[in-house]
Scaffold this active site. Structure first.
Site, mmCIF file in Angstrom:
data_model
loop_
_atom_site.group_PDB
_atom_site.id
_atom_site.type_symbol
_atom_site.label_atom_id
_atom_site.label_comp_id
_atom_site.label_asym_id
_atom_site.label_seq_id
_atom_site.Cartn_x
_atom_site.Cartn_y
_atom_site.Cartn_z
ATOM 1 N N TYR A 71 49.915 43.370 17.928
ATOM 2 C CA TYR A 71 51.065 42.583 17.652
ATOM 3 C C TYR A 71 52.674 42.472 17.688
ATOM 4 C CZ TYR A 71 47.463 41.704 21.181
ATOM 5 O OH TYR A 71 46.251 41.933 22.032
ATOM 6 N N PRO A 78 50.370 42.662 30.143
ATOM 7 C CA PRO A 78 49.747 42.311 31.757
ATOM 8 C C PRO A 78 50.212 42.091 32.875
ATOM 9 C CG PRO A 78 48.359 41.992 29.088
ATOM 10 C CD PRO A 78 49.482 41.707 28.751
ATOM 11 N N HIS A 128 51.230 39.293 25.516
ATOM 12 C CA HIS A 128 50.143 39.432 24.620
ATOM 13 C C HIS A 128 50.359 38.676 23.204
ATOM 14 C CE1 HIS A 128 45.783 40.163 25.107
ATOM 15 N NE2 HIS A 128 45.858 41.041 25.535
ATOM 16 N N LYS A 172 29.449 41.760 42.655
ATOM 17 C CA LYS A 172 28.360 41.025 41.402
ATOM 18 C C LYS A 172 27.074 40.737 41.806
ATOM 19 C CE LYS A 172 30.743 37.473 39.343
ATOM 20 N NZ LYS A 172 30.982 36.676 38.092
ATOM 21 N N LEU A 208 20.491 43.061 37.099
ATOM 22 C CA LEU A 208 21.949 44.946 36.135
ATOM 23 C C LEU A 208 22.072 43.434 35.567
ATOM 24 C CD1 LEU A 208 20.847 47.934 37.889
ATOM 25 C CD2 LEU A 208 19.869 47.292 35.197
ATOM 26 N N THR A 230 39.587 39.692 19.685
ATOM 27 C CA THR A 230 37.940 40.637 20.387
ATOM 28 C C THR A 230 37.825 41.330 19.665
ATOM 29 O OG1 THR A 230 40.292 41.928 20.649
ATOM 30 C CG2 THR A 230 39.311 40.357 22.503
ATOM 31 N N SER A 249 39.763 45.842 30.226
ATOM 32 C CA SER A 249 39.480 44.751 30.104
ATOM 33 C C SER A 249 38.450 44.055 31.598
ATOM 34 C CB SER A 249 40.578 44.617 30.120
ATOM 35 O OG SER A 249 40.156 43.157 29.406
ATOM 36 N N GLN A 250 37.611 43.206 31.246
ATOM 37 C CA GLN A 250 38.087 42.528 32.228
ATOM 38 C C GLN A 250 37.937 40.871 32.708
ATOM 39 O OE1 GLN A 250 33.782 39.667 34.207
ATOM 40 N NE2 GLN A 250 33.126 41.421 33.281
HETATM 41 N N1 COA Z 1 20.280 40.025 36.279
HETATM 42 C C1 COA Z 1 20.642 39.870 36.223
HETATM 43 N N2 COA Z 1 22.003 39.152 36.229
HETATM 44 C C2 COA Z 1 22.253 39.554 35.278
HETATM 45 C C3 COA Z 1 22.134 40.132 34.108
HETATM 46 C C4 COA Z 1 20.420 40.525 34.641
HETATM 47 N N3 COA Z 1 19.984 41.969 34.037
HETATM 48 N N4 COA Z 1 23.019 40.703 32.967
HETATM 49 C C5 COA Z 1 24.104 39.288 33.506
HETATM 50 N N5 COA Z 1 23.347 39.184 34.306
HETATM 51 C C6 COA Z 1 24.510 37.932 35.121
HETATM 52 C C7 COA Z 1 25.033 36.758 33.851
HETATM 53 O O1 COA Z 1 23.767 35.998 33.908
HETATM 54 C C8 COA Z 1 26.427 36.483 35.112
HETATM 55 O O2 COA Z 1 25.830 35.580 35.291
HETATM 56 P P1 COA Z 1 27.255 34.268 36.008
HETATM 57 O O3 COA Z 1 28.291 34.886 36.707
HETATM 58 O O4 COA Z 1 25.891 33.266 37.001
HETATM 59 O O5 COA Z 1 28.148 33.626 34.278
HETATM 60 C C9 COA Z 1 26.530 37.655 35.171
HETATM 61 O O6 COA Z 1 25.629 38.590 35.310
HETATM 62 C C10 COA Z 1 27.750 37.832 34.358
HETATM 63 O O7 COA Z 1 27.541 38.761 33.541
HETATM 64 P P2 COA Z 1 27.897 40.047 32.542
HETATM 65 O O8 COA Z 1 28.081 40.518 33.671
HETATM 66 O O9 COA Z 1 26.471 40.712 32.151
HETATM 67 O O10 COA Z 1 28.804 39.865 31.475
HETATM 68 P P3 COA Z 1 30.008 39.379 31.411
HETATM 69 O O11 COA Z 1 30.617 38.556 32.904
HETATM 70 O O12 COA Z 1 29.292 38.037 30.162
HETATM 71 O O13 COA Z 1 30.980 39.905 30.497
HETATM 72 C C11 COA Z 1 32.392 40.412 28.727
HETATM 73 C C12 COA Z 1 31.294 40.545 29.066
HETATM 74 C C13 COA Z 1 32.333 41.176 27.636
HETATM 75 C C14 COA Z 1 33.262 41.152 29.621
HETATM 76 C C15 COA Z 1 32.579 39.199 28.386
HETATM 77 O O14 COA Z 1 31.728 38.542 27.408
HETATM 78 C C16 COA Z 1 33.951 38.720 27.499
HETATM 79 O O15 COA Z 1 33.864 38.612 26.627
HETATM 80 N N6 COA Z 1 34.913 38.531 28.096
HETATM 81 C C17 COA Z 1 35.746 38.720 28.037
HETATM 82 C C18 COA Z 1 36.562 39.830 28.001
HETATM 83 C C19 COA Z 1 38.416 39.455 27.720
HETATM 84 O O16 COA Z 1 38.836 38.993 26.732
HETATM 85 N N7 COA Z 1 39.514 40.205 27.994
HETATM 86 C C20 COA Z 1 40.495 39.836 28.219
HETATM 87 C C21 COA Z 1 40.833 41.175 27.594
HETATM 88 S S1 COA Z 1 43.164 40.851 27.485
#
Ligand code: COA
Length: 630
Positions: A113, A126, A347, A423, A431, A469, A558-559
């Site tokens: 940065y 962003p 950021h 989702k 999944l 990250t 990015s999510q």
């Molecule tokens: N079967 C059923 N449900 C599942 C599953 C499976 N096989 N795998 C995951 N899920 C569920 C999880 O339990 C979770 O449930 P919830 O909504 O009740 O919490 C949901 O699905 C989402 O999980 P998933 O999609 O696997 O991952 P996540 O939402 O944890 O996201 C990352 C993963 C990497 C994006 C997250 O951990 C992260 O790091 N986010 C921050 C990113 C970031 O820094 N962004 C900003 C940058 S500026």
């Protein structure tokens, strides 16, 4: 150096000279800097060298021909050999990790940065689009703005009093320090390296028609203003700035950082300017009262999403609201005359997630019809901030207008709500939604370009003190195999289903490791930076085709999850790449995609179509598999 590599949470640092020695945080109020490791979190680990190198080799394979892969493998072998340079660097890095709470934190802030010289606009900051509003009158716009400020104040007071619930990842608490850095923070341009200034104050900066004002949110009696009182303050601001000023100082903050640093130096020669700049630096947030952009002339939500995304990323350029900004401020709320609402965020102090949580808080506050609880007996009138603009600075403003307009015309956006499923459907298939969506992007890219796309996803490493990250390298042997299987007319649904499952599992495995700090990118960066710091030649590994291609992130993703119907958006990392920020909700997904117009290979509309088709194909394969089982 490639232009455009500087993006959200991105691996800019691989391409950059680090500025490690001149680092300094200018903290005006120590209360804004929380005690170190108050949560008693673990430290970011230094992964084992052999683990990183083995993992790295797997991730470069999709990008190399067999003979190239053989060369990379030999390089890696000699780098990691007993007594080799890799081990020497590893030992130095482990020593650093013992001496720092987080061995990466300071390096990352500087290389990713503060030392980066491209504009923060498009390349780093962003936008976040809030759900649409329709303002029929100026009063409605100002009421919304006042509510936004009051909600932000309430949120700030929760942060200041440590009342924000600690976020968890499974059983692990996450580092909450980023929340303490979003209010009162400002980036200050400097020679080669910028600085961050953390402050605590009781006023905001309001910008209207490019005029900048100090607006107190507390009265002389130290009582917070009511919503109506803030509306009155904003009305006075509008009264005092009926026509746009040509001396739009704010546009300078959209410049390349060296150009802005030069202008900043010129400005600060003057006492009045110094005071005005310090006033902006110390305010809680910026509020941009923007002019109308014809939002509701568009019946189509997609068109409105694109307009709003553009407004929050760059303000539409110098002839729209692009100069009605102070891009150095961490949070700039945008409230447009006809209903564009959202924010732009600088950021460097924080990731998107705290900003997304703040967004949900604000939207809930507004939707629940909340109002401030207090009324001040003695509000203070807004104060216009004066600037003495020399001819030299005027010329820099004109140049900044042109630079911004070039940035604007080179950014193509396609933001949309995918409403066929969200989702819930993916979860019902047992999944991971995130891994599934990442594989949809891999498939879309391959469908369009017929080549594997190096793919960056940010994973939060906030389970560690000072964690930011790690990169999830979403392009894998399995993701490419999946895309190929899907596109092969000879593949059976069973083969497609198996390839999809394998690709998702591969991504999920990498994600779990990245979240724990065991990706390859930050470790390799650390080894490179420690080499530089110790005057050791940068190993050949960093200029090898495997490294260069696998780090040329053509898909930067990015999510950023918020519950409301909003989304974050930003520009691509590389000139021939796409950005995709997404907000997966229960039954739909907001996607914000972007590409550079100047690149003949990329086109946002085609990428969007490929992504939608991929999501449809994957859905169909899953349903076919379910039916086959019945
Ligand atoms: N079967 C059923 N449900 C599942 C599953 C499976 N096989 N795998 C995951 N899920 C569920 C999880 O339990 C979770 O449930 P919830 O909504 O009740 O919490 C949901 O699905 C989402 O999980 P998933 O999609 O696997 O991952 P996540 O939402 O944890 O996201 C990352 C993963 C990497 C994006 C997250 O951990 C992260 O790091 N986010 C921050 C990113 C970031 O820094 N962004 C900003 C940058 S500026």
């Amino acid at each position: 150096m490639l232009r455009g590599i500087n993006k959200i949470c991105g691996p800019r640092s691989f391409f950059m000279e680090p500025y490690v020695s001149s680092f300094q945080l200018s903290s005006h109020y120590s209360s804004a800097k929380p005690a170190a490791n108050a949560q008693n979190l673990p430290r970011l680990p230094v992964p084992k060298l052999s683990d990183t190198l083995n993992k790295y080799l797997k991730t470069v394979k999709p990008h190399l021909k067999d003979e190239e892969f053989a060369i990379t493998s030999r390089l890696i072998q000699s780098f990691g050999a007993e007594g080799g340079v890799g081990q020497k660097l590893q030992a130095l890095l482990e020593k650093r990790a013992q001496e720092h709470l987080n061995w990466l934190e300071e390096w990352w802030l500087l290389t990713a940065y503060l030392g980066y010289r491209d504009p923060v606009v498009v390349y780093s900051s962003p936008g976040l689009v809030f759900p649409f509003r329709k303002f029929n009158t100026q009063n409605e716009q100002l009421k919304y703005a006042a509510k936004t400020l009051l909600a932000a104040l309430e949120y700030k007071s929760l942060i200041d009093s440590d009342k924000i619930p600690t976020e968890m990842m499974g059983k692990n608490p996450l580092d909450m320090l980023q929340y303490k850095k979003i209010f009162g923070t400002c980036r200050i341009p400097g020679d080669k390296t910028d600085k961050l200034s953390f402050n605590d104050s009781k006023y905001v900066t309001v910008i209207h028609n490019n005029h900048i004002f100090h607006v107190d949110l507390w009265g002389a009696d130290n009582v917070v203003l009511s919503e109506d009182q803030i509306v009155q303050q904003l009305k006075q601001v509008i009264e005092l700035s009926k026509t746009p000023t040509d001396n739009a100082i704010g546009v300078l903050t959209s410049e390349n950082r060296d150009a802005w640093a030069k202008a900043y130096q010129l400005l600060t020669k003057d006492q009045v300017n110094r005071e005005s700049l310090a006033d902006i630096e110390k305010s809680i947030v910026v509020l941009c009262l923007d002019s109308a952009v014809g939002l509701w002339d568009n019946k189509d939500k997609n068109a409105r999403q694109n307009i709003a995304a553009a407004q929050t990323i760059h303000g539409g350029g110098s002839r729209s609201n692009g100069s009605n900004r102070w891009f150095d401020k961490t949070v700039q709320f945008i409230v447009g005359a006809d209903g564009v609402t959202g924010l732009t965020y600088e950021h460097s102090p924080a990731e998107g997630q705290p900003i997304a949580v703040l967004t949900d808080f604000i939207i809930n506050y507004i939707d629940q019809g909340k109002e401030g609880k207090s009324v001040s007996a003695s509000p203070k009138p807004p104060v216009p901030l004066k600037f003495n603009v020399t001819n030299e600075v005027s010329a820099l403003i004109r140049t900044a207008n042109e630079s911004l307009d070039r940035l604007v015309s080179n950014l193509e956006l396609n933001c949309f709500t995918y409403d066929k499923y969200g989702k819930n459907f993916i979860k019902s298939q047992k999944l991971s939604p995130d891994s599934y969506l990442q594989m949809a992007m891999q498939y879309a890219f391959y469908r369009l370009h017929k080549t594997p796309g190096a793919h960056y996803e940010s994973a939060a490493t906030r389970m560690y003190i000072g964690g930011r990250t790690e990169t999830i390298r979403s392009c894998s042997i399995e993701s490419v195999e999946f895309a190929k299987t899907m596109l092969d007319s000879q593949s059976t649904p069973k083969q497609k289903f198996a390839a999809l499952q394998k690709a998702i599992q591969g991504h999920k495995d990498y994600t779990v490791q990245a979240l724990q700090g065991f990706g390859v990118d930050r470790h390799l960066l650390g080894l490179k930076l420690i080499a530089k710091e110790n005057g050791i030649d940068i190993p050949e590994l960093y200029s090898d085709a495997g490294f260069v291609r696998s780090a040329h992130m053509r898909i930067s993703t990015s999510q950023v999850a918020c519950k409301c119907d909003g989304f974050m958006c930003y520009g691509p990392l590389v000139p021939d790449g796409y950005a995709t920020c997404y907000n997966p909700r229960d039954n739909d997904i907001n996607f914000a995609t972007s590409a550079f117009v100047s690149n003949p290979e990329t086109a946002c509309d085609k990428y969007r179509a490929a992504l939608e088709q991929s999501l449809q194909d994957m859905h169909d394969i899953l349903l076919q598999n379910t039916k086959a089982k019945l």
